[in-house]
Design an enzyme around this catalytic site. Structure first.
Site, PDB file in Angstrom:
ATOM      1  N   ARG A 330       0.828  -1.211   0.000  1.00 12.47           N
ATOM      2  CA  ARG A 330       0.000   0.000   0.000  1.00 12.47           C
ATOM      3  C   ARG A 330       0.861   1.260   0.000  1.00 12.47           C
ATOM      4  O   ARG A 330       0.463   2.279  -0.565  1.00 12.47           O
ATOM      5  CB  ARG A 330      -0.979   0.001   1.184  1.00 12.47           C
ATOM      6  CG  ARG A 330      -2.011   1.113   1.106  1.00 12.47           C
ATOM      7  CD  ARG A 330      -3.084   0.964   2.169  1.00 12.47           C
ATOM      8  NE  ARG A 330      -4.092  -0.016   1.828  1.00 12.47           N
ATOM      9  CZ  ARG A 330      -5.242   0.255   1.217  1.00 12.47           C
ATOM     10  NH1 ARG A 330      -5.517   1.498   0.851  1.00 12.47           N
ATOM     11  NH2 ARG A 330      -6.112  -0.691   0.977  1.00 12.47           N
ATOM     12  N   GLU A 733      -9.438   5.887   7.463  1.00 13.37           N
ATOM     13  CA  GLU A 733      -8.007   6.116   7.308  1.00 13.37           C
ATOM     14  C   GLU A 733      -7.616   7.373   6.530  1.00 13.37           C
ATOM     15  O   GLU A 733      -6.626   8.026   6.870  1.00 13.37           O
ATOM     16  CB  GLU A 733      -7.365   4.893   6.631  1.00 13.37           C
ATOM     17  CG  GLU A 733      -7.388   3.663   7.498  1.00 13.37           C
ATOM     18  CD  GLU A 733      -6.929   2.438   6.733  1.00 13.37           C
ATOM     19  OE1 GLU A 733      -5.863   1.891   7.082  1.00 13.37           O
ATOM     20  OE2 GLU A 733      -7.622   2.023   5.791  1.00 13.37           O
TER      21      GLU A 733
END
Length: 789
Positions: A330, A733
């Site tokens: 990621r 997030e």
């Protein structure tokens, strides 16, 4: 902070007109319990008579090395000790890893990092067990620990194979570029510092069963891991969690070990056993956000438009793989931030160090990747003598340049530009830029900085099979509803949002919906509550379940009253059948008498995502969430102290399910990100011992650190173009990365001391780091910069 009329009233084109809860700023379901102290966490559950307490034991005077002797005699004979457990007492597999099989529950022959658990003391009281644990005598043949990323590179140690994305020919692109810049950015880690530390309570049941209350984001993994360690089938283990006092990723995989120790003790003694880590032990023994050494090179033309990028991410993963595969992937996925790279190579090394195993943390690697991109943008702007905002806008994705380095199109690039432009105007960026220049010209010691940075964050697990969820919904004959799903509540408001969706699906008031604890015996085989997808997955699964039950009732009533399904409506605890009106309770009783099933296990799997890691191609994310942040700071060049003077945030949540909860998430995410980038510094000594393992040495943001002028707004979205629940977007997030503006503003303030020179500022930008950067930039020649042909 106020909500717009649309945010207050809710309702959007194409949505049911009778919605009473979705899009409303309703209170968190546990809000009153939180503020009154009556919310039940695991340590508040009444302990059965005879409950024992488990404390981990470790070699306090030893670091990395092979154990030559272990003397636990004094521990076993200490007052209040019932049992002392070691690796040989594990009946199943001595492993609590989420995937790779490299995390022993109890160390056997070798200590792999300072703080690794060697044994567990089971005592009549927690105090007795803690005192006993300190009596152990463990001799270790020490070896020189590998601590830093640089150490790991020199030793060539990794926990996972290297990986890269490549597009085009970055080598050719660099050659063709007018200017090539390069540099190194050190990005620090972060301690989760949840209010409720790691805790678990295991209750033995008949036939070898085990009920485990765990503060975990992944109950199914607790179930699976406990069963593996005890050597019993998964079906004999039930994991349950009603709420956590914070998780932030630290309880996605690393709750496993503590649940296993509680369950192992319970199985060994036949009594309920509880483990609650001391704060120092918690910080020493558990993983953090991954820290990185980022080696970057960027080529651009004379205007500042990016031509080619070469980034090498060196991640310090710790002694085991844990979740480092997904975290580092990621980081790579977000190394573009919001910018188009024509030619790029993005590399990642997952380095093995003799420290605790780093793990998931809110943003899951994305923040580190995005911060690196913003550093490169700042470097271009500073060396060209332009405002960083100009360079950011010049390199944004657009209709012609909308493919990420991993081949996924950026479909809402116009949303990103519109949102960014709105904040540019509402924050009065250009007017304030002139004010900052004037202030800096008039002040020799204090210097201001200003930055406006974007957020583009991909939503979905990049491990495809995790993108699924189940929910169990029961309608009772009194018209009340019981709700259960695989998501976990860690304060983020997931339970409330899902309940709102179910209430509106049945047309009932929210007080009719009973939220129950996440439990693996009700909804099996769940994924973790992570990747910001908790609501997307679980609310949709619950909506499907509720809709299925409602459709059965509609079919029943349609036959009973000889009317079309369109003549039937559910609203305000009532069911309207043409001109007739019934309470939902009356309908439910009639349906029960007619043997209509009023329970359903809804299931949802995210569509459209396909990611082939081997070929580095596909669509890893269902959609992107966007945001923008403008931060203004003041630094003291004599002391390195810094204050955040004002922050303007604008964030895209699609059609918000609950604007109040979403704004809270944006505020909290920003502050947590700000802490990561400014005050939260992790320090290991040369022996591998964590020195910042308590509030006295580790500084999280406090009330006084919150910007005095803090402006937060939700972007007036047309709705998520993907078919999410009521066209909402994830919010957990992405807001963390809004804090990049603070780091950019500090960089801007330091850069004002010597125009044309890029500050050598690392994260976190503590006072010491700011002073180091200030001294270096004052000594640098204006023509040096970081440029080279």
């Amino acid at each position: 902070m106020t909500l717009s009329d649309t945010q207050k009233e809710g309702g959007h084109i194409g949505e049911p007109a009778n919605m009473r809860h979705v899009h409303k700023p309703l209170n968190h379901d546990s809000a009153e319990k939180h503020v009154s102290g009556t919310a039940t966490y695991i340590d508040d559950i009444p302990e059965p008579d005879g409950t024992l307490h488990v404390v981990p034991g470790w070699a306090r005077n030893a670091v990395r090395g092979r154990m030559s002797s272990i003397d636990l005699g004094a521990v076993r004979t200490a007052p209040g000790v019932v049992a002392v457990l070691t690796a040989k007492d594990i009946p199943g597999i001595n492993d609590c890893a989420p995937a790779m099989g490299d995390d022993p529950v109890l160390a056997k022959d070798e200590i792999l990092f300072y703080g690794q658990v060697v044994f567990a003391v089971v005592g009549t009281t927690r105090d007795a067990a803690r005192r006993a644990a300190r009596l152990a005598k463990i001799e270790v043949e020490p070896s020189t620990p590998i601590i830093s990323a640089e150490d790991a590179v020199a030793a060539d140690t990794t926990v996972l194979p290297d990986y890269q994305f490549r597009r085009g020919s970055p080598e050719t692109g660099m050659t063709a570029a007018d200017t090539v810049l390069s540099g190194v950015l050190q990005v620090g880690g972060q301690e989760h510092f949840y209010l409720e530390g790691q805790v678990a309570m295991a209750i033995p049941e008949e036939d070898g069963g085990m009920l485990v209350h765990s503060s975990t984001q992944h109950p199914t993994e607790i179930q699976h891991t406990v069963a593996k360690v005890l050597g019993i089938p998964d079906a004999l283990v039930v994991a349950e969690v009603r709420r956590m006092g914070g998780g932030f990723g630290g309880k996605e995989s690393q709750a496993n070990q503590w649940a296993c120790l509680a369950a192992l003790a319970a199985a060994s003694t036949g009594r309920t056993c509880k483990i609650r880590l001391d704060r120092d032990d918690d910080m020493i023994m558990t993983g953090k956000r991954h820290d990185f050494r980022v080696e970057w090179q960027i080529g651009h033309d004379g205007t500042g438009r990016i031509r080619a990028v070469d980034i090498n991410f060196l991640a310090r993963c710790g002694y085991s793989a844990d979740l480092s595969l997904g975290v580092n992937d990621r980081t790579m996925f977000h190394a573009d931030s919001s910018y188009f790279y024509p030619d790029a190579v993005i590399r990642s090394r997952r380095l093995k160090t003799d420290t605790c195993s780093n793990t998931a943390f809110r943003g899951f690697g994305g923040p580190q990747g995005m911060l690196s991109a913003e550093r490169m943008i700042d470097a271009i702007a500073i060396t060209l003598g332009k405002d960083p905002l100009e360079i950011r806008k010049l390199n944004f994705y657009d209709a012609d340049r909308n493919l990420t380095p991993y081949g996924m199109p950026v479909e809402e690039h116009e949303v990103m530009k519109d949102l960014f432009g709105q904040l540019e105007e509402s924050s009065s960026y250009w007017e304030r830029r002139e004010e900052v220049k004037a202030f800096n010209a008039q002040n020799a010691v204090l210097k201001k900085g200003l930055a406006l940075t974007p957020v583009k964050f991909g939503i979905s697990f990049t491990l495809k099979h995790l993108n699924q969820a189940g929910a169990l919904v029961h309608l009772y004959t009194d018209g009340s509803v019981q709700l259960n799903h695989g998501g976990t509540e860690m304060g983020q408001g997931l339970y409330q949002k899902v309940a709102q969706v179910v209430a509106d699906e049945f047309g009932i008031t929210i007080d009719k919906v009973r939220i129950t604890a996440t439990n693996t015996s009700k909804v099996p085989n769940t994924g973790p509550t992570a990747a910001s997808s908790g609501t997307d997955l679980n609310a949709m699964a619950a909506k499907i379940a509720a809709a299925t039950i409602k459709q059965r009732l509609i079919n029943f009533l349609s036959d009973l009253h000889s009317c079309t399904p369109e003549a039937i409506a559910f609203q305000d605890n009532k069911v309207f059948v043409g001109e007739l009106q019934f309470s939902l309770a009356e309908v439910a009783k009639l349906a029960h008498q007619a043997r209509i099933h009023m329970s359903d296990a809804g299931f949802y799997a995210t569509p459209s995502i396909t990611w082939d890691r081997d070929s580095a191609s596909g669509r890893p994310f269902f959609y992107f969430a966007y945001g923008a942040s403008c931060a203004e700071v003041t630094i003291d060049t004599m002391t390195g102290e810094m204050t955040v003077d004002r922050v303007d945030l604008l964030h895209d949540v699609g059609h918000s399910l609950n604007p109040a909860i979403d704004i809270g998430q944006i505020e909290g995410g920003f502050v947590q990100g700000m802490g990561w980038l400014t005050t939260e510094e992790l320090v290991w000594d040369d022996a591998g011992r964590l020195r910042t393992h308590a509030p006295s040495t580790y500084k999280i943001p406090a009330a006084a650190d919150i910007p005095e002028d803090f402006r937060v707004a939700l972007y007036a979205s047309k709705g998520n173009p993907q078919e999410t629940v009521y066209r909402s977007k994830a919010v957990g997030e992405p807001p963390v990365m809004l804090a990049n503006s603070v780091f950019g503003a500090i960089t801007d303030a330091v850069a004002s001391l010597n125009p044309g020179v890029v500050p050598n500022l690392d994260a976190p930008a503590t006072p010491e780091a700011i002073m180091k950067a200030v001294r270096a930039i004052r000594q640098a020649a204006p023509t040096q910069g970081m440029a080279g042909a």
